[in-house]
Motif scaffolding. Structure first.
Motif, PDB file in Angstrom:
ATOM      1  N   LEU A 154      12.008  -3.240  -5.260  1.00 33.62           N
ATOM      2  CA  LEU A 154      13.356  -2.697  -5.450  1.00 33.62           C
ATOM      3  C   LEU A 154      13.821  -1.912  -4.234  1.00 33.62           C
ATOM      4  N   LEU A 155      12.910  -1.227  -3.576  1.00 31.72           N
ATOM      5  CA  LEU A 155      13.266  -0.449  -2.392  1.00 31.72           C
ATOM      6  C   LEU A 155      13.139  -1.259  -1.106  1.00 31.72           C
ATOM      7  N   THR A 156      12.704  -2.539  -1.216  1.00 36.38           N
ATOM      8  CA  THR A 156      12.464  -3.419  -0.068  1.00 36.38           C
ATOM      9  C   THR A 156      11.626  -2.719   1.015  1.00 36.38           C
ATOM     10  N   LEU A 157      10.595  -1.998   0.576  1.00 41.68           N
ATOM     11  CA  LEU A 157       9.761  -1.259   1.526  1.00 41.68           C
ATOM     12  C   LEU A 157       9.053  -2.192   2.497  1.00 41.68           C
ATOM     13  N   ALA A 158       8.586  -3.347   1.988  1.00 40.26           N
ATOM     14  CA  ALA A 158       7.819  -4.251   2.842  1.00 40.26           C
ATOM     15  C   ALA A 158       8.660  -4.848   3.953  1.00 40.26           C
ATOM     16  N   ASP A 159       9.988  -4.753   3.867  1.00 43.22           N
ATOM     17  CA  ASP A 159      10.868  -5.291   4.905  1.00 43.22           C
ATOM     18  C   ASP A 159      11.538  -4.200   5.728  1.00 43.22           C
ATOM     19  N   ARG A 160      11.373  -2.938   5.363  1.00 42.11           N
ATOM     20  CA  ARG A 160      12.090  -1.861   6.054  1.00 42.11           C
ATOM     21  C   ARG A 160      11.165  -0.874   6.750  1.00 42.11           C
ATOM     22  N   VAL A 161       9.914  -0.750   6.300  1.00 44.69           N
ATOM     23  CA  VAL A 161       8.959   0.182   6.901  1.00 44.69           C
ATOM     24  C   VAL A 161       8.029  -0.617   7.812  1.00 44.69           C
ATOM     25  N   PRO A 162       7.648  -0.079   8.972  1.00 43.76           N
ATOM     26  CA  PRO A 162       6.686  -0.790   9.824  1.00 43.76           C
ATOM     27  C   PRO A 162       5.462  -1.211   9.020  1.00 43.76           C
ATOM     28  N   PRO A 163       5.155  -2.494   8.969  1.00 39.45           N
ATOM     29  CA  PRO A 163       4.148  -2.959   8.011  1.00 39.45           C
ATOM     30  C   PRO A 163       2.761  -2.402   8.260  1.00 39.45           C
ATOM     31  N   GLN A 164       2.370  -2.188   9.522  1.00 41.75           N
ATOM     32  CA  GLN A 164       1.031  -1.679   9.771  1.00 41.75           C
ATOM     33  C   GLN A 164       0.875  -0.256   9.236  1.00 41.75           C
ATOM     34  N   ARG A 165       1.943   0.539   9.293  1.00 48.36           N
ATOM     35  CA  ARG A 165       1.869   1.900   8.749  1.00 48.36           C
ATOM     36  C   ARG A 165       1.841   1.873   7.226  1.00 48.36           C
ATOM     37  N   LEU A 166       2.617   0.987   6.638  1.00 41.90           N
ATOM     38  CA  LEU A 166       2.630   0.876   5.179  1.00 41.90           C
ATOM     39  C   LEU A 166       1.262   0.442   4.658  1.00 41.90           C
ATOM     40  N   LEU A 167       0.661  -0.532   5.333  1.00 48.37           N
ATOM     41  CA  LEU A 167      -0.656  -1.015   4.909  1.00 48.37           C
ATOM     42  C   LEU A 167      -1.713   0.071   5.088  1.00 48.37           C
ATOM     43  N   ALA A 168      -1.670   0.778   6.197  1.00 50.80           N
ATOM     44  CA  ALA A 168      -2.658   1.831   6.430  1.00 50.80           C
ATOM     45  C   ALA A 168      -2.545   2.940   5.383  1.00 50.80           C
ATOM     46  N   GLY A 169      -1.323   3.330   5.049  1.00 49.33           N
ATOM     47  CA  GLY A 169      -1.154   4.366   4.037  1.00 49.33           C
ATOM     48  C   GLY A 169      -1.645   3.916   2.670  1.00 49.33           C
ATOM     49  N   GLY A 170      -1.356   2.670   2.288  1.00 53.89           N
ATOM     50  CA  GLY A 170      -1.822   2.175   1.001  1.00 53.89           C
ATOM     51  C   GLY A 170      -3.330   2.086   0.929  1.00 53.89           C
ATOM     52  N   ALA A 171      -3.975   1.594   1.989  1.00 52.30           N
ATOM     53  CA  ALA A 171      -5.434   1.475   1.991  1.00 52.30           C
ATOM     54  C   ALA A 171      -6.105   2.841   1.930  1.00 52.30           C
ATOM     55  N   ALA A 172      -5.585   3.815   2.688  1.00 52.86           N
ATOM     56  CA  ALA A 172      -6.175   5.150   2.675  1.00 52.86           C
ATOM     57  C   ALA A 172      -6.013   5.816   1.315  1.00 52.86           C
ATOM     58  N   ALA A 173      -4.847   5.655   0.696  1.00 50.94           N
ATOM     59  CA  ALA A 173      -4.617   6.272  -0.604  1.00 50.94           C
ATOM     60  C   ALA A 173      -5.498   5.636  -1.681  1.00 50.94           C
ATOM     61  N   ALA A 174      -5.643   4.314  -1.661  1.00 45.99           N
ATOM     62  CA  ALA A 174      -6.505   3.649  -2.643  1.00 45.99           C
ATOM     63  C   ALA A 174      -7.956   4.067  -2.469  1.00 45.99           C
ATOM     64  N   ALA A 175      -8.406   4.177  -1.223  1.00 45.64           N
ATOM     65  CA  ALA A 175      -9.776   4.626  -0.975  1.00 45.64           C
ATOM     66  C   ALA A 175      -9.982   6.072  -1.428  1.00 45.64           C
ATOM     67  N   SER A 176      -8.975   6.910  -1.255  1.00 49.40           N
ATOM     68  CA  SER A 176      -9.093   8.307  -1.694  1.00 49.40           C
ATOM     69  C   SER A 176      -9.231   8.395  -3.206  1.00 49.40           C
ATOM     70  N   CYS A 177      -8.453   7.597  -3.943  1.00 46.05           N
ATOM     71  CA  CYS A 177      -8.571   7.594  -5.405  1.00 46.05           C
ATOM     72  C   CYS A 177      -9.961   7.149  -5.846  1.00 46.05           C
ATOM     73  N   THR A 178     -10.502   6.132  -5.181  1.00 44.76           N
ATOM     74  CA  THR A 178     -11.837   5.639  -5.539  1.00 44.76           C
ATOM     75  C   THR A 178     -12.913   6.660  -5.203  1.00 44.76           C
ATOM     76  N   LEU A 179     -12.801   7.320  -4.063  1.00 42.35           N
ATOM     77  CA  LEU A 179     -13.785   8.339  -3.697  1.00 42.35           C
ATOM     78  C   LEU A 179     -13.724   9.527  -4.644  1.00 42.35           C
ATOM     79  N   LEU A 180     -12.529   9.903  -5.053  1.00 43.85           N
ATOM     80  CA  LEU A 180     -12.393  11.004  -6.013  1.00 43.85           C
ATOM     81  C   LEU A 180     -13.027  10.638  -7.355  1.00 43.85           C
TER      82      LEU A 180
END
Length: 492
Positions: free
Chosen positions: A63-89
């Motif tokens: 809905l926010l078209t994030l994958a087409d508006r945010v630099p994709p490498q930064r979006l992917l890095a943020g998602g991977a780091a956040a998912a890893a943080s949830c798993t480590l917690l």
């Protein structure tokens, strides 16, 4: 190794490591049941919560078209780091199912920024002639990454918290690689304006709608198979041998199926490969009650074949979506498709244990055949919207001379038909035609600029006769001398 190959290999590596947290809780579900005294229903929710979170995150991203508006490498890095943080917690401090459900749901939300965005980056380094094989490598990386916790769980003596911590470490490495090493390719389109209505318009178009229907049939089977194959092999809770067989079948066999399916799709066309994959995996679902009780060697070979066939069409379906969707919003189209598909996986994962309670685990996986049976007709109807010939072959039987404008247009336009005159292009968004032209040429900036200038020059002369434009009406910045000589067309 060329820059494109290095970039594609890096995207695949990031996907392997970033998606290792996906099935991390499913791989240690027997230990969690014993330690937390979980019921069968609670175990199912612990697995499906990631799928629900992924679907919710994908819907918001679309809905926010994030994958087409945010630099994709930064979006992917943020998602991977956040998912890893949830798993480590979860591995470090959680001691009950309620907090685990919350963290697993958030993990799915974050992973919605990893897989679709990685697909977008991979396609930015590919042209149409090799797009399916490159996406096959990417989805193969997804299968290996998703099955990686089963490999970790198969290590003897490793506690469940250690399995989760190992998966989280993989996610942090993926985030670092994406942030500081990964870059999009030259085919990445500029960021379009926000369009929250495109997600709904996509499903009203017949081509994308048929691809989504085929994808839903594929997804009904795939993630339920990955989740419950170990339980079906063990007749209940899987042990280390079942974990290792699941990793070999789903991870290694699935990766091989993705690569072979992508190569075949680039050579023989998209529809034949998708239809064959659905047919083979559906037959495997139907005969699974007989084969899973056979000799171990036969069971192992059958599981590898099933794991390969179940995911061989995944990359090809993604490729088909890219080729029928609006080129400005390919990231959004992929996110919509994956959101619907992963939402359906919740129903598939939840249905298998219910069937197992009634007929036993060895027979329960038959219900997965419903997906391929319903997806196959939609894929066959897709023939009219996708070319069945190999993308690298010309659609016309004979090529026109190299200096003929019609031959130039026929080789540039993706749908092999002449585009609209220049006057019609000016009425709509001009960037759409430029995106299509750039995506079709697959050339460098210099070659693209030269070919674009030739096409626009030919169209200008075709749209407005030279005699109808007086010298005083020439646009500013253009010469006012005599009109240039037109090239003679073949035959007159």
């Amino acid at each position: 190794m060329t820059a494109g190959r290095r970039a594609r290999a890096l995207v695949a590596l990031v996907q392997v490591l970033g998606l290792a947290v996906w099935f991390s809780a499913s791989a240690v579900l027997p230990e969690l049941r014993a330690e937390w005294d979980l019921s069968a229903t609670a175990g199912v929710w612990l697995t499906t919560s990631v799928q629900l979170g992924f679907a919710a995150g994908a819907v918001v991203s679309a809905l926010l078209t994030l994958a087409d508006r945010v630099p994709p490498q930064r979006l992917l890095a943020g998602g991977a780091a956040a998912a890893a943080s949830c798993t480590l917690l979860l591995a470090a401090v959680v001691d009950g199912p309620v907090a685990a459900l919350v963290l697993r749901t958030l993990t799915g939300v974050c992973l919605a920024l990893v897989y679709p965005v990685g697909t977008k980056i991979m396609t930015s380094w590919s042209d149409r002639s090799r797009r399916a094989r490159d996406l096959g490598v990417l989805v193969g990386a997804l299968t290996v990454g998703s099955a990686l916790p089963h490999l970790i769980g198969g290590l003897p003596g490793l506690p469940w918290r250690g399995v989760l911590a190992g998966a989280a470490l993989c996610g942090f490495v993926a985030a670092a690689l994406a942030r500081w090493c990964l870059r999009p390719g030259p085919a990445l389109a500029p960021a379009p304006p926000p369009d929250t209505g495109y997600a709904l318009r996509l499903l009203r178009e017949p081509g994308p709608r048929l691809v989504v229907l085929g994808y839903l049939g594929h997804m009904w089977e795939l993630y339920a198979l990955w989740t419950w194959l170990g339980a079906a092999l063990a007749g209940g809770d899987p042990g280390p041998p079942e974990h290792l067989l699941v990793f070999v079948a789903a991870g290694l066999g699935g990766a091989a199926g993705c690569v072979l399916g992508g190569r075949a799709a680039d050579r023989y066309g998209r529809v034949p490969v998708i239809a064959t994959s659905l047919l083979v995996s559906g037959v495997c679902c139907a005969v699974s009650p007989v084969v899973l009780g056979a000799a171990p060697l036969l069971v192992g070979a059958f599981c590898v074949l099933w794991g390969a066939a179940a995911v061989a069409d995944s990359a090809v379906l993604t490729t088909a979506t890219i080729e029928v969707a609006d080129p400005r919003y390919t990231g959004t189209a992929l996110t919509v498709q994956t959101a619907l598909g992963f939402l359906l996986t919740v129903a598939g994962i939840a249905t298998v244990p219910v069937v197992a309670a009634a007929v036993g685990w060895q027979t329960a996986l038959v219900v997965l055949a419903v997906g391929p049976a319903l997806g196959l007709p939609a894929v066959l109807a897709l023939r009219r919207y996708l070319p069945t010939a190999p993308p690298s072959l010309p659609a016309t039987p004979a090529a026109a001379p190299a200096d003929a404008p019609t031959a130039e247009l026929a080789r540039i336009v993706p749908d092999e038909r002449p585009t609209a005159p220049l006057s019609r292009i000016a009425d709509g968004p001009p960037t759409v035609e430029l995106y299509r032209l750039r995506r079709a040429t697959g050339a460098g900036p210099a070659a693209f600029g030269d070919r674009l200038a030739r096409v626009l020059s030919d169209r200008s002369r075709a749209a407005v006769p030279p005699a109808a434009v007086p010298p005083s009406a020439a646009p500013a910045g253009f010469g006012r001398g005599p009109a240039p000589r037109r090239r003679a067309r073949p035959g007159g």
